[in-house]
Motif scaffolding. Structure first.
Motif, mmCIF file in Angstrom:
data_model
loop_
_atom_site.group_PDB
_atom_site.id
_atom_site.type_symbol
_atom_site.label_atom_id
_atom_site.label_comp_id
_atom_site.label_asym_id
_atom_site.label_seq_id
_atom_site.Cartn_x
_atom_site.Cartn_y
_atom_site.Cartn_z
ATOM 1 N N ILE A 34 0.714 -1.091 0.064
ATOM 2 C CA ILE A 34 0.019 -0.032 0.009
ATOM 3 C C ILE A 34 0.940 1.157 -0.103
ATOM 4 O O ILE A 34 1.668 1.337 0.958
ATOM 5 N N THR A 35 0.700 2.179 -0.985
ATOM 6 C CA THR A 35 1.527 3.355 -1.074
ATOM 7 C C THR A 35 0.286 4.586 -1.222
ATOM 8 O O THR A 35 -0.424 4.418 -2.188
ATOM 9 N N VAL A 36 0.751 5.567 -0.657
ATOM 10 C CA VAL A 36 0.284 6.829 -0.552
ATOM 11 C C VAL A 36 0.947 7.773 -1.315
ATOM 12 O O VAL A 36 1.852 8.113 -0.895
ATOM 13 N N LEU A 37 0.342 8.429 -2.489
ATOM 14 C CA LEU A 37 1.044 9.504 -3.211
ATOM 15 C C LEU A 37 0.101 10.843 -2.812
ATOM 16 O O LEU A 37 -0.883 10.649 -3.085
ATOM 17 N N ASP A 38 0.949 11.728 -2.226
ATOM 18 C CA ASP A 38 0.430 13.095 -1.875
ATOM 19 C C ASP A 38 0.548 14.055 -3.015
ATOM 20 O O ASP A 38 1.892 14.244 -3.254
ATOM 21 N N LEU A 39 -0.441 14.192 -3.740
ATOM 22 C CA LEU A 39 -0.207 15.136 -5.191
ATOM 23 C C LEU A 39 -0.488 16.576 -4.976
ATOM 24 O O LEU A 39 -0.551 17.089 -5.887
ATOM 25 N N ASP A 48 -5.756 15.086 -4.974
ATOM 26 C CA ASP A 48 -5.084 15.293 -3.860
ATOM 27 C C ASP A 48 -4.185 14.160 -3.596
ATOM 28 O O ASP A 48 -2.934 14.304 -3.381
ATOM 29 N N PHE A 49 -4.658 12.991 -3.737
ATOM 30 C CA PHE A 49 -4.120 11.681 -3.412
ATOM 31 C C PHE A 49 -4.185 10.589 -4.413
ATOM 32 O O PHE A 49 -5.515 10.429 -4.959
ATOM 33 N N PHE A 50 -3.391 9.724 -4.625
ATOM 34 C CA PHE A 50 -3.621 8.272 -5.150
ATOM 35 C C PHE A 50 -3.238 7.481 -4.053
ATOM 36 O O PHE A 50 -2.240 7.657 -3.312
ATOM 37 N N PHE A 111 3.654 -3.459 -14.699
ATOM 38 C CA PHE A 111 3.737 -2.935 -15.987
ATOM 39 C C PHE A 111 3.660 -1.483 -16.117
ATOM 40 O O PHE A 111 3.992 -0.759 -16.883
ATOM 41 N N PHE A 112 2.279 -1.090 -15.380
ATOM 42 C CA PHE A 112 2.018 0.375 -15.443
ATOM 43 C C PHE A 112 2.849 1.278 -14.856
ATOM 44 O O PHE A 112 2.989 2.678 -15.089
ATOM 45 N N LYS A 113 3.468 0.891 -13.684
ATOM 46 C CA LYS A 113 4.448 1.759 -12.951
ATOM 47 C C LYS A 113 3.945 3.354 -12.481
ATOM 48 O O LYS A 113 4.702 4.065 -12.899
ATOM 49 N N LEU A 114 2.751 3.529 -12.077
ATOM 50 C CA LEU A 114 2.228 4.479 -11.588
ATOM 51 C C LEU A 114 3.074 5.482 -10.779
ATOM 52 O O LEU A 114 3.057 6.853 -10.815
ATOM 53 N N GLU A 115 3.726 4.967 -9.932
ATOM 54 C CA GLU A 115 4.311 5.494 -8.785
ATOM 55 C C GLU A 115 5.780 6.456 -9.787
ATOM 56 O O GLU A 115 6.018 7.556 -9.297
ATOM 57 N N GLU A 116 6.245 5.792 -10.896
ATOM 58 C CA GLU A 116 7.072 6.465 -11.519
ATOM 59 C C GLU A 116 6.673 7.310 -12.376
ATOM 60 O O GLU A 116 7.438 8.703 -12.671
ATOM 61 N N LEU A 117 5.420 7.579 -12.685
ATOM 62 C CA LEU A 117 4.855 8.659 -13.435
ATOM 63 C C LEU A 117 4.764 9.856 -12.520
ATOM 64 O O LEU A 117 4.356 10.875 -13.206
ATOM 65 N N TRP A 118 4.264 9.601 -11.408
ATOM 66 C CA TRP A 118 4.088 10.847 -10.229
ATOM 67 C C TRP A 118 5.412 10.857 -9.293
ATOM 68 O O TRP A 118 5.075 11.176 -8.169
ATOM 69 N N ASP A 120 7.251 13.413 -8.504
ATOM 70 C CA ASP A 120 7.153 14.437 -7.731
ATOM 71 C C ASP A 120 6.424 14.511 -6.518
ATOM 72 O O ASP A 120 6.576 15.383 -5.865
ATOM 73 N N ALA A 121 5.395 13.524 -6.389
ATOM 74 C CA ALA A 121 4.774 13.325 -5.419
ATOM 75 C C ALA A 121 5.163 12.971 -4.093
ATOM 76 O O ALA A 121 6.445 12.450 -4.137
ATOM 77 N N LYS A 122 4.831 13.147 -2.958
ATOM 78 C CA LYS A 122 5.477 12.636 -1.582
ATOM 79 C C LYS A 122 4.927 11.278 -1.548
ATOM 80 O O LYS A 122 3.600 11.132 -1.420
ATOM 81 N N PHE A 123 5.666 10.368 -1.314
ATOM 82 C CA PHE A 123 5.264 8.890 -0.998
ATOM 83 C C PHE A 123 5.160 8.469 0.242
ATOM 84 O O PHE A 123 6.315 8.991 1.022
#
Length: 128
Positions: A34-39, A48-50, A111-118, A120-123
């Motif tokens: 589980i990973t929270v991305l603060d956008l 605001d968040f993924f 495959f989709f690597k969403l974390e890499e696309l964002w 700049d977000a705080k993880f």
């Protein structure tokens, strides 16, 4: 984007509160990674968040999505705005406006690597 809620004599960001409900729903069904991305400080972010997690089977990711929806409803009386991917059960996306939930099969997440696309977000990685 987000509103504030009054809780215990302090102001709590509504989207942060929803993130805690989403994470609880994920944990209740043993979601992994589980990973929270603060956008909120990312330019041109549309939310605001993924909150992203993985499951080991299509049955588990379906159960995780159902658990998240139940937890958000029971905690905040908030209905999901839109759900995508329930039919194929490889990547389920749930849109709560200020919080977007992604429930992946492990290989689809890789495959989709969403974390890499964002990047700049705080993880924040939630421990298992």
């Amino acid at each position: 984007m987000s509103k504030t809620l009054k809780k215990d004599a302090k102001q709590v960001d509504a989207s942060e509160e929803m993130v805690s409900w989403v994470v609880k729903g994920m944990q209740d069904k043993k979601a992994q990674e589980i990973t929270v991305l603060d956008l909120r400080k990312v330019d041109n972010a549309f939310t605001d968040f993924f909150v992203i997690c993985s499951g080991t089977s299509d049955t588990q990711i379906d159960a995780i999505a159902d658990s998240v929806d139940k937890e958000v409803w029971e905690s905040g009386k908030i209905h999901v705005h839109a759900v995508e991917g329930k039919a194929n059960r490889e990547w389920i996306l749930m849109d709560y406006y200020d919080v977007i939930v992604h429930v992946f099969l492990k290989d689809k997440r890789s495959f989709f690597k969403l974390e890499e696309l964002w990047g700049d977000a705080k993880f924040t990685v939630i421990p298992d």
